[in-house]
Motif scaffolding. Structure first.
Motif, short mmCIF file in Angstrom:
data_model
loop_
_atom_site.label_atom_id
_atom_site.label_comp_id
_atom_site.label_asym_id
_atom_site.label_seq_id
_atom_site.Cartn_x
_atom_site.Cartn_y
_atom_site.Cartn_z
N TRP A 3 -3.20 4.18 -2.51
CA TRP A 3 -3.09 3.09 -3.48
C TRP A 3 -2.93 1.77 -2.75
O TRP A 3 -2.23 1.68 -1.75
N ARG A 4 -3.59 0.75 -3.26
CA ARG A 4 -3.44 -0.61 -2.76
C ARG A 4 -3.57 -1.52 -3.98
O ARG A 4 -4.39 -1.25 -4.86
N PRO A 5 -2.77 -2.57 -4.06
CA PRO A 5 -2.88 -3.43 -5.25
C PRO A 5 -4.24 -4.11 -5.32
O PRO A 5 -4.83 -4.44 -4.30
N GLY A 6 -4.72 -4.28 -6.54
CA GLY A 6 -6.00 -4.95 -6.74
C GLY A 6 -5.83 -6.46 -6.60
O GLY A 6 -4.73 -6.97 -6.45
N THR A 7 -6.94 -7.16 -6.67
CA THR A 7 -6.92 -8.61 -6.61
C THR A 7 -6.18 -9.14 -7.83
O THR A 7 -6.42 -8.69 -8.95
N MET A 8 -5.32 -10.08 -7.60
CA MET A 8 -4.56 -10.65 -8.72
C MET A 8 -5.44 -11.61 -9.51
O MET A 8 -6.27 -12.32 -8.93
N CYS A 46 -4.56 6.20 2.81
CA CYS A 46 -4.12 5.23 1.81
C CYS A 46 -4.54 5.74 0.44
O CYS A 46 -5.72 6.02 0.20
N ALA A 63 0.85 -1.20 0.00
CA ALA A 63 0.00 0.00 0.00
C ALA A 63 0.88 1.24 0.00
O ALA A 63 2.05 1.19 0.40
N THR A 66 -0.62 -7.83 -13.03
CA THR A 66 -1.99 -7.56 -12.65
C THR A 66 -2.85 -7.65 -13.91
O THR A 66 -2.34 -7.69 -15.03
N ARG A 67 -4.17 -7.65 -13.74
CA ARG A 67 -5.05 -7.67 -14.91
C ARG A 67 -4.78 -6.45 -15.80
O ARG A 67 -4.73 -6.54 -17.02
N PHE A 68 -4.59 -5.29 -15.17
CA PHE A 68 -4.29 -4.08 -15.94
C PHE A 68 -3.03 -4.26 -16.78
O PHE A 68 -3.02 -3.96 -17.98
N TYR A 124 -1.97 -15.76 -12.15
CA TYR A 124 -1.09 -14.62 -12.42
C TYR A 124 0.38 -15.01 -12.40
O TYR A 124 1.20 -14.39 -13.08
#
Length: 168
Positions: free
Chosen positions: A47-52, A45, A34, A63-65, A56
């Protein structure tokens, strides 16, 4: 040397300063967990990473992005210049899991690029970027500045009316 097992290896520290150099915001966190803005006790906060995505690990931990950045649909392709990296054949091969073929194609492209550079230098041709111009800064160093011409050229699609060096 660096210690890759250090708990600090993921840390990010920074600040956003005002024009007079004073710290306006503190930034800190870990790039894999984060990122926060403010002071430790009351930081927000940002930014936090999204669900992988599923599997993956098979896709370089993207990441999906990140996985979707190189997707090339036919509708978008017609608006891109032929030099867009989404057309790189080595990249396509790698995305298809053809690692050996991708590596061979990458070497072919790199050798082709070196040959082009040698031939251009020998003929005295100077390449100039299409979308950037070289400018001198106030401290006499050189930098490149975006010309805003890319989006004009991309309209209706405009790249078909331009000539480009064959690079892929």
């Amino acid at each position: 040397g660096s210690n890759n097992t250090s708990p600090k290896r993921y840390e990010i520290l920074g600040s956003i300063n005002s024009s007079d150099g004073k710290v306006a915001h503190n930034l800190f966190g870990k790039w894999n967990e984060a990122f926060f803005c403010g002071h430790a006790t009351s930081a927000k906060c940002i930014w936090r990473p999204g669900t992988m995505p599923e599997n993956y690990e098979l896709y370089y931990g993207f990441t999906r992005f990140a996985m979707e950045l190189n997707e090339l649909d036919p509708d978008t392709a017609k608006f891109l210049p032929p030099t867009d990296t989404r057309f790189r054949p080595d990249q396509r091969l790698l995305e298809e899991g053809k690692v050996a073929e991708a590596e061979a194609e990458k070497h072919r492209l790199e050798n082709s690029q070196r040959d082009r550079r040698r031939n251009l230098e020998a003929s005295g041709v100077e390449l100039k970027p299409l979308w950037f111009k070289k400018v001198e800064t106030s401290d006499k160093s050189e930098t490149y500045e975006y010309t805003n011409k890319y989006w004009e050229a991309r309209k209706d699609p405009g790249f078909g009316r331009m000539s480009f060096m064959q690079i892929y």
